[in-house]
Design a protein around this motif. Structure first.
Motif, PDB file in Angstrom:
ATOM      1  N   TRP A 967    -119.678  82.359  12.676  1.00  0.00           N
ATOM      2  CA  TRP A 967    -119.780  83.631  12.394  1.00  0.00           C
ATOM      3  C   TRP A 967    -119.003  84.621  13.193  1.00  0.00           C
ATOM      4  O   TRP A 967    -118.794  84.473  14.329  1.00  0.00           O
ATOM      5  N   PRO A 974    -130.099  87.319  14.261  1.00  0.00           N
ATOM      6  CA  PRO A 974    -131.751  87.727  14.135  1.00  0.00           C
ATOM      7  C   PRO A 974    -132.621  87.126  15.284  1.00  0.00           C
ATOM      8  O   PRO A 974    -132.110  86.069  15.570  1.00  0.00           O
ATOM      9  N   ARG A1049    -135.309  93.668  15.016  1.00  0.00           N
ATOM     10  CA  ARG A1049    -133.992  93.623  14.963  1.00  0.00           C
ATOM     11  C   ARG A1049    -133.245  93.858  16.300  1.00  0.00           C
ATOM     12  O   ARG A1049    -133.567  94.745  16.901  1.00  0.00           O
ATOM     13  N   GLY A1057    -128.273  94.166  14.172  1.00  0.00           N
ATOM     14  CA  GLY A1057    -127.948  93.036  13.439  1.00  0.00           C
ATOM     15  C   GLY A1057    -129.269  92.809  12.453  1.00  0.00           C
ATOM     16  O   GLY A1057    -129.984  93.809  11.990  1.00  0.00           O
ATOM     17  N   LYS A1058    -129.166  91.729  11.926  1.00  0.00           N
ATOM     18  CA  LYS A1058    -129.901  91.121  10.784  1.00  0.00           C
ATOM     19  C   LYS A1058    -131.371  91.168  11.451  1.00  0.00           C
ATOM     20  O   LYS A1058    -131.560  90.426  12.453  1.00  0.00           O
TER      21      LYS A1058
END
Length: 1711
Positions: A967, A974, A1049, A1057-1058
């Motif tokens: 990534w 998450p 989050r 973020g996710k």
């Protein structure tokens, strides 16, 4: 001679030889020495020669050492000695004193000379009453030599005394003269008499003091006894041997001398006295032969008591005792108060009884024979016990190897061999183990196990211990144990439900041990009656005392199909088989006090249950319990506690004078049921040296009617059960002590006690959860019922689903909330229920559990099943060769904690998955795991499986495919592992873990999103507007009952973020029974957070955290968890402890809570902690003072609460004062009341009083200042109250003398009295003069009254009333003078004013009268009249007055000016009372017209013509006499008169002269009447105002010879005017009354109808108005008789009622 060792503790020589335990040996030794003495032989021969003479009937055996021969001889001897008084005054006095005593003895002993066995036995009782006389006889023996020379008359007595009593002289002198006097309570020792009435010829003195044996000086107790016996025998021989021989020679010479000198007169007198004495003896013997045998009964008594022994092992020992009594007592031997049964130990004990001699022989003594032995003698007259101790010594030689092979389970500590040095550790294994065992009551059950120990050490055996439910089992008649060297067994010889439980075999080798356990079930035996309940179990004796014990038991599990109605308790004295029922009606409470036990006896008890079908079989009997004082029981238990010392301490208290015991203390109700109340108290401190007994009293609360409960026999124990109380009523109880000196004062009464069960039946248990265990067992858990008290345990029942039949799983209540039910059928479905048990009864059954199939579970039933699959697998981070996975916990964990997870992965190539590979070999505990060694850009699928102790669960379904790539995004990944806790109806707390991938910068905060579960993604909203750094958030504002999902989050500098995966749906609701964390501060000031959970499973745990992070630093917080409660205790609360503290209970449905400790809360708790550390006792009321009924001064204060350890210091003027005569202090810890009472206040008592309280660490004080006027006022009030109390001890006034005005305006003097009796007198006085009262007071209503009617000024004065009787008198005075009299008269006036009627109008001939009536009139009544509101000025025309009770206003000759409103005002001194009438208009006109009419009528009445009087009704006159009648007439104008005869007018002539002078006087004269003048005459007067007629009748009687006839003249009023008798000059005899009556009757009868005339009599109240001079003249002209010289006539005026009465009134005179 030097004293033996055992005399060195005593200054007096002889008392140390009176020890009762030496009696037997001393007697034997003395007898042997006496037989060697020639003096003794000579005395015996002389005595036998004397006894063969005239007094053969009075032998020594017949009189038991104090026979009639002594008294007879002594009596004869005394007469001789008195004859020679002049030679020796001192000897004479001694002889005379002895003679009086011996004469009394002779008479008494003669009465007992029966010569029979019954009389021989009663002589022992007689001997006890002759101690003082025996001493005088011994003293007499010293002076017998000198006296015998002077007494010629005492030959018979001297011979009997000098020759026959030599044998006894030694013993009497030794006992009575040289020995110390006996203690007051010491009993006489009696000689044993066998059935042939043969007397024993020795007496052993009995010691009643103290003696201590010291070991080490002599080897055995037997040697000490022999040494003491030798000393006393030799001393007695030396002291008396010479005196025997001298006495014999002196007696012989004395007999010869006295025989020569004795005169014939003296000899005849002595002979006559001997004959009289012999006759008296024979008559007394004959009388006593006829006596009832009951008169001869007496209680047992020990002549010789058993003595204590110290022996070596293997030796025999024998205890002896001699007992007297009638009937012959039955002797029972006890060992430590347990009867000895020779049949249970054959050959061990031999008990013999023969002719009053009883023995107990113990063969081959063992160490266990060390005990206290008791011989109990009992007959119909009572019971008596004697004690002796046996101490068995053990040789300290070589160890006997037989001890290790004799089957001994446990050895003494002295034989405990530690195996250290032989092996570092032992391995103990159990083979051929006993399993779960089932049995039935009455059967024999045996449990065994083979034990293998490695390494094996020769000669050393393990210690075998058996336990039942964790309690060590000891061998008994119910339990036998055996150890063969390899196998340990325990045998239940007669199984009972008490034997049910978890049995544990423990094998101990030195410091090492191993154990094995298994359960034993014992079911009920078949009932004797179908449907009867099972037998109770575990019968125990609690709180045993002298005559009282509490029996407790457990209820059976089987009730037979119907509720148990109650229980019967039976008792049996140990050694007998006679069972007695203790209660008449069944009791439901599983405890019952049994009273009426006999002190010193041992008892066993049993219990039977009863229901509608019948009574159960009895329970197993209890252990024996002795009815003894607890102190005595402790002493007996501790007696053989030191078997190595060889010491025996025998003590007996010296007698003291009796002391009336004080009140007992600490009286309290220790148990209260609806059937009984149990009281407990402590014995009094003031009771002397003798024992005390108790009387118990009760009264209903609110009354003072005390009733004694045990009216007949006082109780000996400081415990008592009170029965026959009314359920629901409140009672008070108190106790009095008593002894021989009397009954003491009662103790302070208990508080009000309501009769009823204080212990409630428990509620049903809850949450019954069955769990699989084995193929034949199930584990059942439950929760404890709420508010349960004194739980005994639980009963569990099981039932096959659908059968409806329940079977008990246990028959002995189990404690705890978990039980394994064995003996179930495999693969059957069962349901379970539980009920709780306490002493009050059995609870209702719980709800049935869910059905469970009996089947073995994984792990032997310790766990449930494997967990379900985890779910929601996600990637938390991805790099080139590794990925971090996250997942959620399985929804079903299998009933046990998850121990870890296994992760598998597989490659997916072109959509085709490959083989699964294990990512980890060992389970991981976290729900996030990094999988390494992956291929970059390869697609992978994952699955996760959870595991617990039951095994690995099913893996989760394969996850979706994830690509392994690094990534590179800047925002964080998450968050994961979201968890909702503390779910409530409007809030919850969300927890999460930080992202594994943080992005290019650290995470700076989090956003929490929330939406309803069913809502679309457009409805997400943030729960926090600003980022939060913490990884938890309390979300509020939720709607109750709505389902929500949440996500989190993370954010950093790059952005947000996710979001995380969604949580599982959570419904906002508060679960029932939810509890919160509570902060508490205990009494020591310790601050803690407490959380309680009632939904725990066996594997649940409390997890505490701070700010939702695990607490790693335990230096500031201690966590203590017990059961369903957990406590987090702060060690030193400070700023470092601020935060949110939460607690989660695992393996529950989300039970959790939290507590926020902020700065404000911390300060509050610290302040509260300081208050608890340094507490202050809160006071309900400060120190106050009050005056009591007797004038005592009571200082008191009351605290809200005081413990039993509270103390109070009383301080006066900075100096502590103490309880004593002046100050009576009391502290009641129950109510918190502290008080101090002073009998009287003196001048020196002025100052400051302070009460200082201390209760543990809590303190407080309160002060009261009494100085100056305050103190003086209090002192005066106390003195007044004291005088009042003394006054009220006799008749006294409750209300002092006062007055009351009645509605009749009478004055009532009254007072209220009390404490009156029949003899009480009451005396009234006025101005010191007694008032005589007609009626005596009955005092029924306690009110005394004196009624004064028509009260006026003359009744003013000082009134006094005095009450008096033999108890005293009281007086009350009332002054009715001046102002007091005025007040009373004002009240009288007020009552009069209130009684006044309305004003009325009355017309009179003078004018108009206004009047009102009152109930009474007094001179002090102030009445005023007003006319048209103006005061009336009284004149001759207008005046006021009172006539009787009429108050009037007279208006004479009224005019129109008199019209208007008239008001009468009566003033009572305070208020004016008015009455008003309107005299105007028609009222005035009518009144005025009536006045005019009455005025005219009055004038007419005044002036009309009338005859005022003077004419008679009837005139009787003799013929020839002159008749002259005169009357007065009135009228204005003067009336005209007319005379009528027989209704015809006649005029005057010579025969009848009529005169009318001045218009006022009319006369009627007939000069010589004749019979023709007889008739009816009338005078008619007339003027213009009216006419009036006056009638009269004239009767003329003829002359008949010499008979004189009286002339009767009577007026209209019937009064006699004149009496004249007409007779001839010649004297004649007066006829008799009968002749007169006959003559008169015959003469008058023809004229009866003609002579009756009446005159109209005017109204007596009418006062005619006449002129004074006319009236005087008229009076002169009233009826008169002509006084002419020629004739004299007597005129008698008669009323007209009857001629007979007229005849009686006639009087005769000379004419």
């Amino acid at each position: 001679m030097a004293l033996p060792f055992y005399q060195k503790h005593h200054q007096h020589y002889d008392r140390s030889y009176r020890h009762k335990e030496l009696q037997s040996a001393l007697s034997q030794y003395q007898k042997e020495e006496k037989r060697k003495s020639a003096a003794y032989a000579h005395g015996s021969a002389a005595y036998r020669h004397s006894s063969a003479a005239d007094y053969s009937h009075a032998t020594i055996a017949d009189y038991s050492h104090e026979s009639a021969a002594y008294a007879h001889g002594s009596e004869a001897y005394s007469y001789g000695s008195l004859a020679y008084d002049h030679e020796s005054a001192a000897q004479s006095k001694r002889s005379a004193a002895y003679s009086l005593g011996s004469e009394a003895l002779g008479r008494r002993s003669a009465a007992y000379s029966l010569g029979s066995e019954a009389l021989s036995k009663t002589s022992a009782a007689y001997s006890r009453g002759s101690e003082a006389l025996s001493k005088r006889m011994a003293a007499y023996s010293l002076g017998s030599e000198a006296l015998s020379k002077r007494s010629a008359a005492s030959s018979l007595g001297s011979e009997a005394y000098s020759l026959g009593l030599k044998e006894s002289n030694i013993m009497i002198e030794d006992q009575s003269y040289k020995l110390s006097p006996k203690a007051k309570r010491a009993k006489q020792s009696l000689l044993l008499e066998d059935k042939e009435n043969k007397g024993i010829d020795y007496v052993v003195p009995v010691f009643t003091g103290r003696d201590v044996y010291a070991s080490g000086i002599t080897d055995t107790e037997e040697e000490r006894i022999k040494e003491s016996a030798a000393y006393i025998a030799r001393r007695n021989l030396f002291a008396t041997g010479e005196g025997v021989s001298v006495s014999s020679r002196v007696a012989a010479s004395s007999a010869e001398e006295q025989h020569e000198k004795k005169s014939r007169k003296v000899a005849i007198r002595e002979s006559a006295e001997r004959l009289a004495l012999r006759k008296t003896i024979e008559e007394t013997q004959e009388f006593h032969r006829k006596l009832n045998e009951d008169k001869l009964l007496h209680a047992p008594e020990f002549v010789i008591k058993p003595r204590s022994h110290t022996v070596w092992e293997k030796q025999n020992v024998k205890l002896h005792c001699t007992v007297t009594g009638w009937p012959e007592p039955r002797v029972t031997w006890y060992k430590n108060n347990v009867p000895i049964n020779v049949h249970t130990n054959p050959g061990k004990y031999v008990i013999e009884s023969r002719y009053g001699l009883h023995s107990l022989e113990i063969s081959t003594c063992e160490f266990e024979d060390t005990a206290q032995y008791r011989a109990s003698a009992m007959n119909v007259k009572g019971e008596l016990s004697a004690y002796a101790s046996i101490v068995v010594k053990r040789y300290k030689g070589e160890i006997d190897d037989t001890f290790f092979h004799a089957g001994i389970v446990t050895m003494p500590l002295s034989f405990g061999i530690t195996p250290h040095g032989y092996a570092s550790r032992f391995e103990i294994h159990f083979v051929d183990k006993f399993e779960v065992t089932f049995g039935r009551e009455g059967e024999t059950m045996s449990l065994g196990c083979t034990v293998i120990i490695h390494p094996e050490i020769k000669r050393f055996q393990p210690e075998i211990q058996w336990y039942r439910n964790g309690v060590l089992i000891t061998p008994s008649k119910w339990v036998n144990m055996h150890w063969s060297g390899e196998r340990a067994t325990i045998t239940l010889t007669h199984a009972n439900k008490e034997d049910e439980g978890l049995y544990t075999l423990r094998v101990v080798m030195g410091d090492y041990y191993e154990q094995y356990s298994s359960y034993v079930f014992v079911r009920d035996t078949d009932a004797e009656i179908a449907g009867a309940p099972g037998s109770p179990l575990d019968v125990q004796c609690l709180d045993a005392n002298k005559d009282y014990v509490i029996i407790s038991w457990k209820q059976p599990a089987v009730d037979g199909g119907s509720h148990i109605l109650g229980y019967f308790i039976d008792k049996c004295e140990v050694g007998t088989t006679n069972w007695t029922q203790c209660n008449d009606t069944p009791v439901k409470f599983a405890r019952f006090p049994v009273t009426g036990l006999i002190e010193g006896r041992s008892y066993i008890f049993r219990v039977r249950a009863v229901n509608n079908a019948g009574i159960s079989i009895p329970s197993r009997v209890s252990d024996p319990v002795a009815a003894l004082d607890p102190a005595d029981r402790a002493r007996l238990r501790s007696h053989p506690s030191a078997p190595w010392t060889g010491q025996i301490i025998v003590t007996e208290e010296e007698p003291t004078e009796g002391v009336v015991p004080g009140p007992p203390s600490n009286l309290q109700v220790i148990e209260a049921t609806k059937n009984y109340v149990v009281l407990s108290w402590k014995p009094p401190g003031e009771r002397g040296h003798e024992g005390v007994m108790y009387f118990v009293e009760k009264c209903i609360a609110g009354t003072e009617n005390w009733q004694r409960v045990n009216t007949e026999i006082p109780v000996k124990s400081p415990r008592f059960a009170v029965f026959d109380l009314a359920e629901g009523k409140s009672y008070h109880f108190r106790v009095r002590c008593c002894n021989s000196a009397g009954i003491g004062e009662p103790c302070e009464a208990t508080e009000s006690t309501v009769v009823g069960d204080k212990l409630d039946i428990p509620k049903a248990p809850g949450r019954i959860i069955p769990t699989r265990n084995t193929d034949t067992s199930v584990v059942v858990t439950w929760t404890e019922p709420q508010d349960a008290k004194e739980l005994v345990g639980y009963y569990i029942e099981a039932s096959i689903v659908g059968s409806g039949h329940w079977e008990p799983c246990n028959n002995n209540p189990v404690k705890g909330t978990r039980f394994i039910c064995h003996g179930l059928l495999t693969d059957e479905n069962y349901v379970f229920r539980v009920r709780a048990v306490n002493a009050a009864g059995l609870s209702e059954f719980s709800r049935e559990s869910e059905a469970i199939q009996v089947k073995a579970a994984i792990g032997g039933g310790l766990l449930h099943a494997a967990p379900s699959p985890p779910y929601d697998i996600s990637v938390l981070e991805s790099v080139r060769d590794s990925m971090v996975l996250g997942w959620k916990q399985p929804k079903v964990i299998g009933g046990a904690e998850i121990t870890g997870y296994y992760v598998d992965y597989r490659e997916v190539i072109d959509g085709i998955p490959g083989k699964w590979k294990e990512a980890n070999v060992k389970p991981i505990s976290e729900r996030a795991y990094r999988i390494t060694s992956l291929k970059e850009n390869m697609i992978y699928q994952f699955q996760v499986a959870a595991t617990n102790v039951a095994g690995v669960g099913i893996p989760s379904p394969p996850s979706r495919s994830f690509k392994c790539e690094e990534w590179s995004i800047a925002v964080p990944g998450p968050p994961h592992d979201l968890f909702c806790t503390e779910v409530r109806k409007d809030s919850l707390v969300l927890l999460w873990k930080e992202p594994v991938y943080t992005g290019r910068s650290p995470v700076s905060g989090y956003y929490v999103d929330v939406k309803e579960t069913e809502a679309t993604d457009e409805h997400w909203k943030s729960a926090n507007e600003k980022t939060i750094t913490k990884r938890f958030l309390k979300i509020t504002g939720l709607k109750e009952g709505v389902s929500y999902v949440f996500r989190v989050r993370a954010t950093n500098q790059a952005g947000v973020g996710k979001p995380s995966d969604l949580t599982d749906p959570v419904i906002a609701q508060t679960q029932p029974g939810t509890k919160e964390v509570v902060a508490e501060v205990d009494d020591n000031g310790v601050i803690s957070l407490n959380f309680e959970c009632d939904q725990m499973s066996p594997d649940s745990k409390f997890i505490w955290s701070k700010n939702y992070e695990p607490i790693e630093d335990d230096s500031r917080l201690d966590v203590d968890t017990k059961g369903g409660k957990s406590k987090a205790v702060f060690k030193d609360l400070g700023e470092n402890d601020l935060g949110i503290y939460s607690c989660i209970v695992t393996d529950t449905d989300g039970v959790s809570s939290s507590y926020t400790m902020d700065e404000e809360e911390m300060k509050r708790l610290l302040a509260l902690s300081h208050e608890h550390k340094f507490p202050t006792i809160p006071l309900t009321s400060e120190l106050a003072v009050e005056i009591m009924e007797k004038g005592q001064v009571r200082f008191w204060l009351q605290a809200e609460k005081l413990s039993g350890n509270a103390k109070v210091n009383f301080v006066f003027n900075d100096k502590e004062i103490f309880n004593g005569e002046k100050y009576k202090m009391n502290v009641d810890q129950k109510t918190g009341l502290v008080e101090m009472i002073m009998e009287k206040l003196d001048a020196k008592d002025e100052g400051t009083y302070t009460f200082q309280l201390q209760d543990g660490k809590a303190t407080n004080q309160s002060s009261l200042v009494l100085i100056g006027d305050v103190f003086k006022k209090l002192q005066d009030e106390a003195d007044f109250q004291r005088r009042e109390w003394y006054r009220k001890q006799g008749p006294h006034f409750v209300e002092y003398l006062g007055w009351e005005v009645t509605s009749d305006c009478n004055v009532l003097l009254k007072c209220k009295v009390a404490n009156i009796k029949k003899e009480t007198h009451i005396v009234w006085y006025k101005d010191d003069r007694e008032i005589m009262v007609d009626e005596e007071h009955d005092f029924k209503d306690g009110v005394c009254t004196l009624l004064i009617s028509e009260f006026s000024k003359k009744d003013a004065g000082i009134y006094e009333v005095i009450l008096k009787d033999d108890r005293g008198k009281d007086r009350s005075e009332l002054k009715l003078l001046d102002a007091a009299f005025a007040d009373l008269m004002n009240e009288v006036c007020r009552i009069i004013a209130l009684s006044a009627t309305e004003l009325k109008i009355q017309s009179t001939e003078e004018g108009i009268r206004l009047y009102s009536f009152v109930s009474h009139y007094v001179e002090d009544l102030r009445v005023s009249w007003s006319h048209n509101d103006a005061k009336i000025k009284y004149t001759d025309r207008v005046k006021t007055g009172v006539t009787g009770e009429q108050i009037w206003l007279q208006i004479n000759e009224p005019t129109p000016h008199d019209k208007g409103k008239y008001t009468m005002e009566i003033f009572d001194g305070k208020k004016a009372h008015t009455k008003m009438v309107d005299l105007s208009g028609q009222a005035f006109d009518e009144a005025y017209a009536e006045f005019q009419r009455l005025k005219q009528a009055a004038i007419a009445e005044k002036n009309r013509a009338r005859v005022l009087g003077g004419l008679p009704d009837v005139v009787t006159i003799q013929e020839g006499k002159a008749l002259n009648l005169t009357c007065n007439v009135w009228g204005d104008p003067a009336p005209e008169i007319t005379w009528l005869k027989n209704e015809r007018t006649f005029t005057a002539d010579d025969h009848c002269i009529l005169k009318y002078e001045s218009g006022k006087c009319a006369s009627f004269t007939i000069t010589a009447v004749s019979t023709v003048d007889s008739g009816k005459y009338a005078l008619l007067v007339k003027n213009k105002y009216g006419t009036e007629t006056s009638d009269f009748t004239v009767i003329v009687t003829p002359v008949s010879g010499q008979t004189s006839m009286p002339v009767h003249v009577s007026d209209a009023q019937g009064q006699n005017k004149n009496k004249v008798s007409l007779t001839k000059k010649k004297k004649t005899n007066t006829p008799s009354n009968h002749q007169k009556e006959k003559t008169r009757e015959d003469f008058v009868k023809p004229h009866v109808e003609e002579i009756i005339a009446t005159e109209e009599t005017p109204d007596p109240n009418e006062i005619p108005i006449v002129e004074e001079e006319d009236d005087a003249e008229g009076n002169k002209q009233a009826v008169r008789v002509n006084d002419m010289q020629s004739a004299a006539a007597k005129i008698v005026l008669y009323p007209t009622e009857s001629l007979e009465r007229q005849e009686e009134k006639s009087v005769e005179t000379n004419g």
